[in-house]
Design an enzyme around this catalytic site. Structure first.
Site, PDB file in Angstrom:
ATOM      1  N   GLY A  41       0.819  -1.204   0.000  1.00 47.81           N
ATOM      2  CA  GLY A  41       0.000   0.000   0.000  1.00 47.81           C
ATOM      3  C   GLY A  41       0.853   1.254   0.000  1.00 47.81           C
ATOM      4  O   GLY A  41       2.079   1.193   0.114  1.00 47.81           O
TER       5      GLY A  41
ATOM      6  N   HIS B 296       7.848  -7.567  -4.300  1.00 43.98           N
ATOM      7  CA  HIS B 296       6.546  -8.040  -4.777  1.00 43.98           C
ATOM      8  C   HIS B 296       6.626  -9.393  -5.480  1.00 43.98           C
ATOM      9  O   HIS B 296       6.782  -9.454  -6.699  1.00 43.98           O
ATOM     10  CB  HIS B 296       5.934  -7.007  -5.708  1.00 43.98           C
TER      11      HIS B 296
ATOM     12  N   CYS C 268       5.729  -5.620   1.246  1.00 41.00           N
ATOM     13  CA  CYS C 268       5.994  -4.196   1.012  1.00 41.00           C
ATOM     14  C   CYS C 268       5.511  -3.344   2.185  1.00 41.00           C
ATOM     15  O   CYS C 268       6.119  -3.370   3.242  1.00 41.00           O
ATOM     16  CB  CYS C 268       5.381  -3.755  -0.315  1.00 41.00           C
TER      17      CYS C 268
ATOM     18  N   GLN D  40       6.661  -3.387   6.272  1.00 37.68           N
ATOM     19  CA  GLN D  40       7.013  -2.285   7.164  1.00 37.68           C
ATOM     20  C   GLN D  40       6.117  -2.267   8.402  1.00 37.68           C
ATOM     21  O   GLN D  40       6.578  -1.972   9.516  1.00 37.68           O
ATOM     22  CB  GLN D  40       6.898  -0.965   6.394  1.00 37.68           C
TER      23      GLN D  40
ATOM     24  N   GLU E 158       4.169 -11.135  -6.038  1.00 33.52           N
ATOM     25  CA  GLU E 158       2.928 -11.245  -6.811  1.00 33.52           C
ATOM     26  C   GLU E 158       2.978 -10.477  -8.119  1.00 33.52           C
ATOM     27  O   GLU E 158       1.975 -10.428  -8.850  1.00 33.52           O
ATOM     28  CB  GLU E 158       1.750 -10.732  -5.964  1.00 33.52           C
TER      29      GLU E 158
ATOM     30  N   GLY F 203       9.181   3.360  -1.141  1.00 30.82           N
ATOM     31  CA  GLY F 203       9.952   4.561  -0.845  1.00 30.82           C
ATOM     32  C   GLY F 203      10.401   4.626   0.597  1.00 30.82           C
ATOM     33  O   GLY F 203      11.142   5.532   0.976  1.00 30.82           O
ATOM     34  N   PHE F 204       9.934   3.663   1.413  1.00 21.17           N
ATOM     35  CA  PHE F 204      10.314   3.563   2.814  1.00 21.17           C
ATOM     36  C   PHE F 204      10.913   2.187   3.055  1.00 21.17           C
ATOM     37  O   PHE F 204      10.712   1.261   2.265  1.00 21.17           O
ATOM     38  CB  PHE F 204       9.105   3.775   3.733  1.00 21.17           C
TER      39      PHE F 204
ATOM     40  N   ASN G  13       8.483  -1.637  -5.362  1.00 20.21           N
ATOM     41  CA  ASN G  13       7.814  -0.340  -5.367  1.00 20.21           C
ATOM     42  C   ASN G  13       7.722   0.148  -3.935  1.00 20.21           C
ATOM     43  O   ASN G  13       6.685   0.029  -3.292  1.00 20.21           O
ATOM     44  CB  ASN G  13       6.418  -0.435  -5.991  1.00 20.21           C
TER      45      ASN G  13
END
Length: 387
Positions: free
Chosen positions: A228, A354, A256, A260, A356, A300-301, A298
């Site tokens: 997300g 990912h 992802c 986190q 998937e 950014g953290f 994908n």
């Protein structure tokens, strides 16, 4: 001679790129990020994790296979804006049902073409992801820059509720039913329950605001924390849900953003990467198997673990937490970012990338088998303890 309307892209540091309108005419703002994938643009556009981000495609030629009704990862395009160098004049593929630009225009996605995406990507690599604006209605750079600097930043952004399903739904197992999984939808992609379904798993997808009781009311054997958008530091409710699942020793798998969340639940911090990982060619070491996988990213953290600084080698050792020992199971070989965690004493693991990814690569698809094996092992263990 081009008949396209002039457009400009302005970064928050003032760097300006001229181009032409692509997709919808208008104005948009978001975080500028770049994606290095040469395929899969439709999956990228419809990935909820790109909510409020303006995606720069580093591949120069985009749109050459058109769009179709099968490859969407959600019910709509989520990117805030789209930046390409050379859009295809004609899409050509036997599966295509329409053109990319028409799809962008229909959904109101403001884009820009004719941009020197190589120079733009190099700038973002050197300066980091930043706010950006695209406009084909106001081509005054200073005027647009003022609005860019008023736009919200990604740090501190709580976005899961904006992309999550409003109502629960079910994706049935294919063939014989083996297990039931409750998936917390923080921005889930359609291919996650599809990959689980091929392994005999029925997936109940629930809103991001769901409680642990609502998830277990589905009869779930395990919980999945989905990918997300946004800053994981804001996701306190999902973190507490994950901590309660750990307390109850319910099998957990996070991908992802979900990785986190589980990292925070285990007591680790998170931080923002300079420009993130986005593309389908990232090398990751699986420390469990010793294999190097080419993976789709994908994010950014990232998760910060004790004993590892940004860009330094992550120790391969057991880390003590409130829930027992934890190991860093996966590491990105480009920059040593933590790409996966594995609980030693509980049935829980994560990956930051990912498995998937519908556009590929598929090196990490086995992780869904690992999840199924984890559930099976836990189910058998409970059966023995109840005997």
């Amino acid at each position: 001679m081009s008949k396209r309307r002039p457009a400009i892209l302005v970064l928050e540091d003032g760097r300006t790129f001229p181009g032409e309108a692509y997709g919808s005419v208008g104005e948009t703002f978001g975080e500028a990020v770049f994606n290095t994938g040469m395929t899969g643009y439709q999956e990228t556009l419809t990935d909820p994790s790109y909510h409020r981000q303006v995606v720069v495609q580093t591949a120069p030629h985009i749109g050459n296979t058109g769009v179709n009704g099968e490859d969407d990862e959600s019910a709509r395009i989520w990117v805030a804006g789209y930046v390409v160098r050379d859009p295809a004049r004609i899409g050509s593929n036997w599966r295509a049902t329409g053109g990319l630009e028409d799809r962008l225009a229909t959904e109101g996605v403001v884009g820009i073409s004719g941009v020197d995406t190589r120079a733009l990507t190099r700038h973002l690599r050197e300066r980091g992801a930043m706010r950006v604006g695209i406009s084909s209605v106001d081509t005054d750079p200073q005027s647009l820059l003022a609005r860019v600097r008023q736009a919200p930043q990604m740090v501190g952004a709580d976005l899961s509720a904006e992309v999550s399903t409003a109502e629960p739904y079910v994706v049935e197992a294919l063939g014989e039913h083996r297990f039931t999984v409750a998936a917390l939808d923080l921005g889930i992609k359609r291919n996650v329950p599809r990959r689980l379904a091929t392994r005999g798993v029925t997936t109940h997808v629930l809103p991001a605001s769901s409680s642990i009781e609502q998830m277990l009311a589905t009869g779930a054997d395990a919980i999945f924390l989905s990918p997300g958008p946004g800053d994981p530091a804001t996701a306190d409710a999902p973190v507490e849900l994950a901590r309660e699942a750990l307390r109850r020793q319910i099998p957990l798998f996070g991908i992802c953003f979900g990785s986190q969340i589980l990292g925070r639940a285990l007591g680790f911090g998170t931080y923002k990467l300079g420009y993130g990982h986005r593309g389908i060619n990232q090398p990751v070491l699986d420390r469990v198997t010793g294999k190097v996988e080419v993976t789709s990213h994908n994010h950014g953290f990232a998760v910060q673990v004790p004993g590892a600084g940004v860009g330094t080698v992550v120790p391969d050792q057991v880390i003590d937490t409130d829930f027992g020992g934890v190991r860093v199971s996966h590491v990105c070989l480009n920059d040593n970012v933590v790409e996966g965690l594995r609980a030693v004493d509980l049935p829980a693991f994560t990956v930051q990338y990912h498995p998937e990814a519908a556009a590929g690569p598929h090196d990490a698809d086995y992780l869904f088998d690992r999840f199924a094996d984890l559930i099976e092992g836990r189910t058998h263990s409970k059966g023995r303890s109840n005997a």
